[in-house]
Design a protein around this motif. Structure first.
Motif, PDB file in Angstrom:
ATOM      1  N   THR A  13      46.276 -14.427   9.182  1.00  0.00           N
ATOM      2  CA  THR A  13      45.099 -13.568   9.233  1.00  0.00           C
ATOM      3  C   THR A  13      44.407 -13.775  10.573  1.00  0.00           C
ATOM      4  OG1 THR A  13      44.807 -13.720   6.842  1.00  0.00           O
ATOM      5  CG2 THR A  13      42.920 -12.973   8.131  1.00  0.00           C
ATOM      6  N   VAL A  14      44.098 -12.666  11.227  1.00  0.00           N
ATOM      7  CA  VAL A  14      43.429 -12.705  12.528  1.00  0.00           C
ATOM      8  C   VAL A  14      42.014 -12.163  12.348  1.00  0.00           C
ATOM      9  CG1 VAL A  14      43.452 -11.869  14.911  1.00  0.00           C
ATOM     10  CG2 VAL A  14      45.611 -12.416  13.747  1.00  0.00           C
ATOM     11  N   TYR A  15      41.049 -12.911  12.877  1.00  0.00           N
ATOM     12  CA  TYR A  15      39.648 -12.524  12.776  1.00  0.00           C
ATOM     13  C   TYR A  15      39.117 -12.120  14.145  1.00  0.00           C
ATOM     14  CZ  TYR A  15      40.185 -15.065   8.401  1.00  0.00           C
ATOM     15  OH  TYR A  15      40.628 -15.502   7.171  1.00  0.00           O
ATOM     16  N   PRO A  16      38.067 -11.304  14.182  1.00  0.00           N
ATOM     17  CA  PRO A  16      37.467 -10.978  15.480  1.00  0.00           C
ATOM     18  C   PRO A  16      37.002 -12.247  16.191  1.00  0.00           C
ATOM     19  CG  PRO A  16      36.585  -9.560  13.744  1.00  0.00           C
ATOM     20  CD  PRO A  16      37.379 -10.632  13.063  1.00  0.00           C
ATOM     21  N   GLN A  17      37.137 -12.250  17.497  1.00  0.00           N
ATOM     22  CA  GLN A  17      36.736 -13.428  18.271  1.00  0.00           C
ATOM     23  C   GLN A  17      35.241 -13.705  18.122  1.00  0.00           C
ATOM     24  OE1 GLN A  17      37.006 -13.281  22.705  1.00  0.00           O
ATOM     25  NE2 GLN A  17      38.546 -14.894  22.434  1.00  0.00           N
ATOM     26  N   HIS A  18      34.469 -12.645  17.919  1.00  0.00           N
ATOM     27  CA  HIS A  18      33.037 -12.783  17.691  1.00  0.00           C
ATOM     28  C   HIS A  18      32.664 -11.997  16.438  1.00  0.00           C
ATOM     29  CE1 HIS A  18      32.860 -14.448  21.708  1.00  0.00           C
ATOM     30  NE2 HIS A  18      33.398 -13.332  22.198  1.00  0.00           N
ATOM     31  N   LYS A  19      31.580 -12.372  15.789  1.00  0.00           N
ATOM     32  CA  LYS A  19      31.131 -11.679  14.587  1.00  0.00           C
ATOM     33  C   LYS A  19      30.803 -10.223  14.897  1.00  0.00           C
ATOM     34  CE  LYS A  19      29.404 -15.607  11.935  1.00  0.00           C
ATOM     35  NZ  LYS A  19      28.238 -16.185  11.207  1.00  0.00           N
ATOM     36  N   SER A  20      30.908  -9.392  13.877  1.00  0.00           N
ATOM     37  CA  SER A  20      30.697  -7.957  14.047  1.00  0.00           C
ATOM     38  C   SER A  20      29.329  -7.657  14.637  1.00  0.00           C
ATOM     39  CB  SER A  20      30.845  -7.233  12.704  1.00  0.00           C
ATOM     40  OG  SER A  20      30.507  -5.872  12.831  1.00  0.00           O
ATOM     41  N   ALA A  21      29.337  -6.781  15.621  1.00  0.00           N
ATOM     42  CA  ALA A  21      28.089  -6.335  16.238  1.00  0.00           C
ATOM     43  C   ALA A  21      27.492  -5.148  15.495  1.00  0.00           C
ATOM     44  CB  ALA A  21      28.332  -5.971  17.700  1.00  0.00           C
ATOM     45  N   ILE A  22      28.220  -4.600  14.512  1.00  0.00           N
ATOM     46  CA  ILE A  22      27.713  -3.483  13.713  1.00  0.00           C
ATOM     47  C   ILE A  22      26.850  -4.066  12.605  1.00  0.00           C
ATOM     48  CG2 ILE A  22      28.319  -1.513  12.270  1.00  0.00           C
ATOM     49  CD1 ILE A  22      30.924  -1.281  13.768  1.00  0.00           C
ATOM     50  N   LYS A  23      25.580  -3.704  12.602  1.00  0.00           N
ATOM     51  CA  LYS A  23      24.617  -4.336  11.705  1.00  0.00           C
ATOM     52  C   LYS A  23      24.573  -3.723  10.319  1.00  0.00           C
ATOM     53  CE  LYS A  23      23.521  -7.090  15.010  1.00  0.00           C
ATOM     54  NZ  LYS A  23      24.071  -8.463  14.984  1.00  0.00           N
ATOM     55  N   SER A  24      25.140  -2.544  10.149  1.00  0.00           N
ATOM     56  CA  SER A  24      25.138  -1.911   8.839  1.00  0.00           C
ATOM     57  C   SER A  24      26.528  -1.376   8.527  1.00  0.00           C
ATOM     58  CB  SER A  24      24.110  -0.777   8.783  1.00  0.00           C
ATOM     59  OG  SER A  24      24.411   0.217   9.739  1.00  0.00           O
ATOM     60  N   ASP A  25      26.800  -1.220   7.249  1.00  0.00           N
ATOM     61  CA  ASP A  25      28.100  -0.698   6.843  1.00  0.00           C
ATOM     62  C   ASP A  25      28.207   0.780   7.222  1.00  0.00           C
ATOM     63  OD1 ASP A  25      28.715  -3.184   5.733  1.00  0.00           O
ATOM     64  OD2 ASP A  25      27.791  -2.637   3.811  1.00  0.00           O
ATOM     65  N   LEU A  26      29.442   1.243   7.411  1.00  0.00           N
ATOM     66  CA  LEU A  26      29.695   2.612   7.859  1.00  0.00           C
ATOM     67  C   LEU A  26      30.111   3.477   6.673  1.00  0.00           C
ATOM     68  CD1 LEU A  26      31.713   1.856  11.131  1.00  0.00           C
ATOM     69  CD2 LEU A  26      29.251   2.237  10.887  1.00  0.00           C
ATOM     70  N   LYS A  27      29.321   4.475   6.385  1.00  0.00           N
ATOM     71  CA  LYS A  27      29.600   5.349   5.254  1.00  0.00           C
ATOM     72  C   LYS A  27      30.799   6.236   5.544  1.00  0.00           C
ATOM     73  CE  LYS A  27      27.129   8.708   2.361  1.00  0.00           C
ATOM     74  NZ  LYS A  27      25.865   9.506   2.306  1.00  0.00           N
ATOM     75  N   LEU A  28      31.706   6.336   4.584  1.00  0.00           N
ATOM     76  CA  LEU A  28      32.831   7.250   4.736  1.00  0.00           C
ATOM     77  C   LEU A  28      32.325   8.688   4.664  1.00  0.00           C
ATOM     78  CD1 LEU A  28      35.779   5.653   2.715  1.00  0.00           C
ATOM     79  CD2 LEU A  28      35.174   5.390   5.117  1.00  0.00           C
ATOM     80  N   SER A  29      32.875   9.516   5.525  1.00  0.00           N
ATOM     81  CA  SER A  29      32.372  10.873   5.701  1.00  0.00           C
ATOM     82  C   SER A  29      33.180  11.893   4.899  1.00  0.00           C
ATOM     83  CB  SER A  29      32.428  11.244   7.184  1.00  0.00           C
ATOM     84  OG  SER A  29      33.773  11.517   7.566  1.00  0.00           O
ATOM     85  N   VAL A  30      32.739  13.133   4.998  1.00  0.00           N
ATOM     86  CA  VAL A  30      33.450  14.254   4.377  1.00  0.00           C
ATOM     87  C   VAL A  30      34.871  14.360   4.910  1.00  0.00           C
ATOM     88  CG1 VAL A  30      33.513  16.781   4.360  1.00  0.00           C
ATOM     89  CG2 VAL A  30      31.407  15.587   3.780  1.00  0.00           C
ATOM     90  N   SER A  31      35.096  13.929   6.152  1.00  0.00           N
ATOM     91  CA  SER A  31      36.433  13.963   6.729  1.00  0.00           C
ATOM     92  C   SER A  31      37.248  12.718   6.380  1.00  0.00           C
ATOM     93  CB  SER A  31      36.347  14.110   8.253  1.00  0.00           C
ATOM     94  OG  SER A  31      37.600  14.399   8.821  1.00  0.00           O
ATOM     95  N   ASP A  32      36.576  11.610   6.068  1.00  0.00           N
ATOM     96  CA  ASP A  32      37.274  10.371   5.700  1.00  0.00           C
ATOM     97  C   ASP A  32      37.735  10.382   4.243  1.00  0.00           C
ATOM     98  OD1 ASP A  32      36.706   9.144   8.219  1.00  0.00           O
ATOM     99  OD2 ASP A  32      34.736   8.522   7.494  1.00  0.00           O
ATOM    100  N   LEU A  33      36.830  10.782   3.357  1.00  0.00           N
ATOM    101  CA  LEU A  33      37.060  10.623   1.922  1.00  0.00           C
ATOM    102  C   LEU A  33      38.336  11.297   1.405  1.00  0.00           C
ATOM    103  CD1 LEU A  33      33.357  11.078   0.757  1.00  0.00           C
ATOM    104  CD2 LEU A  33      34.711   8.974   0.560  1.00  0.00           C
TER     105      LEU A  33
END
Length: 475
Positions: A13-33
């Motif tokens: 398992t490979v983890y990001p070298q630094h913790k996520s800089a995105i502070k909130s979760d990303l909602k799946l969109s009408v195009s993702d779902l």
């Protein structure tokens, strides 16, 4: 273990070298779902042999992958469902991705690059992980896995990525960045845009059966897979024929961008399109420079020839479906590197009889008009229509008369030098393949050449191979 087997040497398992800089979760969109019922994307590159030991090679990929995930922290997360609202999100929780090291010393680059008259070697299917995995499984499984397979005289880098999280644009931006970091570039050149305040953001909720969705096509049907290569010159001839013009431009005068599609055409609208994909009237005239693109010409020829090879009744309705990138179609435009899915599917329909009774320009014009019509207003109508009836994308060939075009020859697939040379080939795994699934890749020589990865029933493929109208353009 038989000597002809592909051996998995390690998994980590490979983890990001630094913790996520995105502070909130990303909602799946009408195009993702809608893509949650599609299998993970599987694409990869065959590379020349590096002057590195196995240990050094895997160390390079591990470190580079870790650094790349810092720029794409969403891909190190998982999918989560809000049990209160029913909305789905990418949880940017740094859960990590899987890196596999495999060896196949019995396979050579020559064996994996057979003559043009042969099918794609089945060995490519073993260079990817998460076979048959639907994107909904991203609730538990990594959103990305990478498999590094060492061959006798080459290396294959196979990347498997959740299709509800990325489309082709986002997939190749990650892959390109991965290669960029591996070869020691100090700064990445194409940072992704993680904004979510777009037309695709929606309060609509997509309901799922217990346990999640099921695959929408059979994975057990006999299929053949083959690469058909089209040179720049051949595509120019097709374009000239589709536009009923003489090829007056010399090959060196035509840019790669023009060969694929003039984006200026996207600014001209053809409206009043029926829901079944046929054009009923034109409410804005085309400028003199508006013409059927090279890629639309190639698609039209494929549509004609596959329809003929299928020996369909003249009254049978055929469908040519292609995905279009909506980033530049919206007003204001989305960022070119918007992260996620920003695609919609355009179906064009015709009876087999009218498609084959008319010349190439007729079918090409149907495709062209539908693509040009897909403007800002059309994208927004598609969003509203989906919101009124949320549903999964029905991937497959349900009536035996469908063709689905995926990927794009405009994606920078060969811009993936990991430090010892550009790819020898681009190939895919077994994911999302059925009778009539086509993927378009740029040709290795560039300059507007195109490779079509064609998946067909065996008898249809045999008919296509014997179709002189199609094969005269294949090299």
């Amino acid at each position: 273990m038989p000597s002809s087997s592909i051996v998995i040497v390690s998994k980590q398992t490979v983890y990001p070298q630094h913790k996520s800089a995105i502070k909130s979760d990303l909602k799946l969109s009408v195009s993702d779902l809608p893509m949650l019922s599609c299998q993970y994307i599987q694409k990869g590159v065959l590379l020349p042999p590096p002057l590195l030991s196995s240990a050094s090679l895997i160390s390079l990929f591990k470190v580079s992958l870790s650094k790349t995930l810092c720029h794409f922290p969403a891909l190190a997360g998982r999918i989560g469902t809000d049990n209160t609202t029913g909305h789905l999100y990418i949880l940017c929780n740094d859960a990590g991705v899987d890196l596999y090291h495999a060896k196949a010393s019995h396979l050579s680059a020559a064996a994996l690059l057979p003559p043009p008259d042969q099918d794609i070697p089945a060995a490519y299917r073993r260079f990817f992980q998460l076979d048959n995995t639907l994107s909904y499984a991203g609730h538990q499984k990594p959103l990305v896995t990478v498999q590094i397979t060492e061959l006798a005289d080459a290396v294959f880098v196979g990347c498997t990525m959740n299709h509800a999280v990325v489309d082709g644009t986002s997939f190749w931006n990650f892959f390109n960045t991965f290669a960029e970091i591996a070869r020691g570039e100090g700064k990445i050149s194409r940072a992704p845009d993680f904004r979510r305040d777009t037309v695709f953001d929606s309060p609509a909720v997509l309901a799922f059966p217990p346990g999640g969705p099921s695959v929408t096509f059979s994975g057990d049907d006999p299929l053949r897979e083959k690469i058909f290569h089209f040179s720049r010159e051949a595509i120019l001839k097709l374009k000239s024929r589709a536009n009923n013009t003489n090829p007056i431009q010399k090959p060196h005068e035509v840019s790669s961008a023009e060969i694929m599609c003039k984006q200026s055409n996207d600014n001209w609208a053809v409206t009043n399109r029926k829901s079944n994909g046929k054009i009923t009237s034109v409410t804005e005239s085309k400028p003199p420079t508006d013409e059927i693109s090279s890629f639309q010409s190639l698609c039209a020829q494929l549509w004609r020839s596959v329809t003929r090879a299928r020996k369909l009744a003249a009254t049978k309705t055929t469908t040519f479906r292609m995905a279009v990138n909506c980033r530049h179609r919206l007003e204001p435009r989305l960022a070119p590197l918007y992260f996620g899915n920003a695609i919609q599917s355009i179906p064009t329909v015709a009876t087999a009889g009218e498609l084959l009774a008319n010349d190439l320009s007729w079918g090409a014009d149907q495709l062209h008009d539908n693509v040009v019509a897909h403007d800002d207003a059309t994208v927004r109508r598609g969003v509203k229509e989906w919101e009124s009836n949320p549903r999964l994308f029905p991937l497959g060939n349900f009536d035996g008369a469908m063709i689905t075009m995926g990927s794009s020859p405009r994606f920078p697939m060969y811009d993936n030098d990991f430090g010892w040379g550009r790819p020898l080939a681009v190939r895919s795994g077994k994911a999302n393949k059925f009778d009539g699934k086509i993927s378009a890749f740029p040709g290795r020589e560039g300059k507007g050449s195109v490779d079509l990865e064609v998946v067909l029933a065996p008898e249809t493929m045999a008919g296509l191979e014997n179709d002189s109208e199609f094969m005269q353009y294949v090299s």
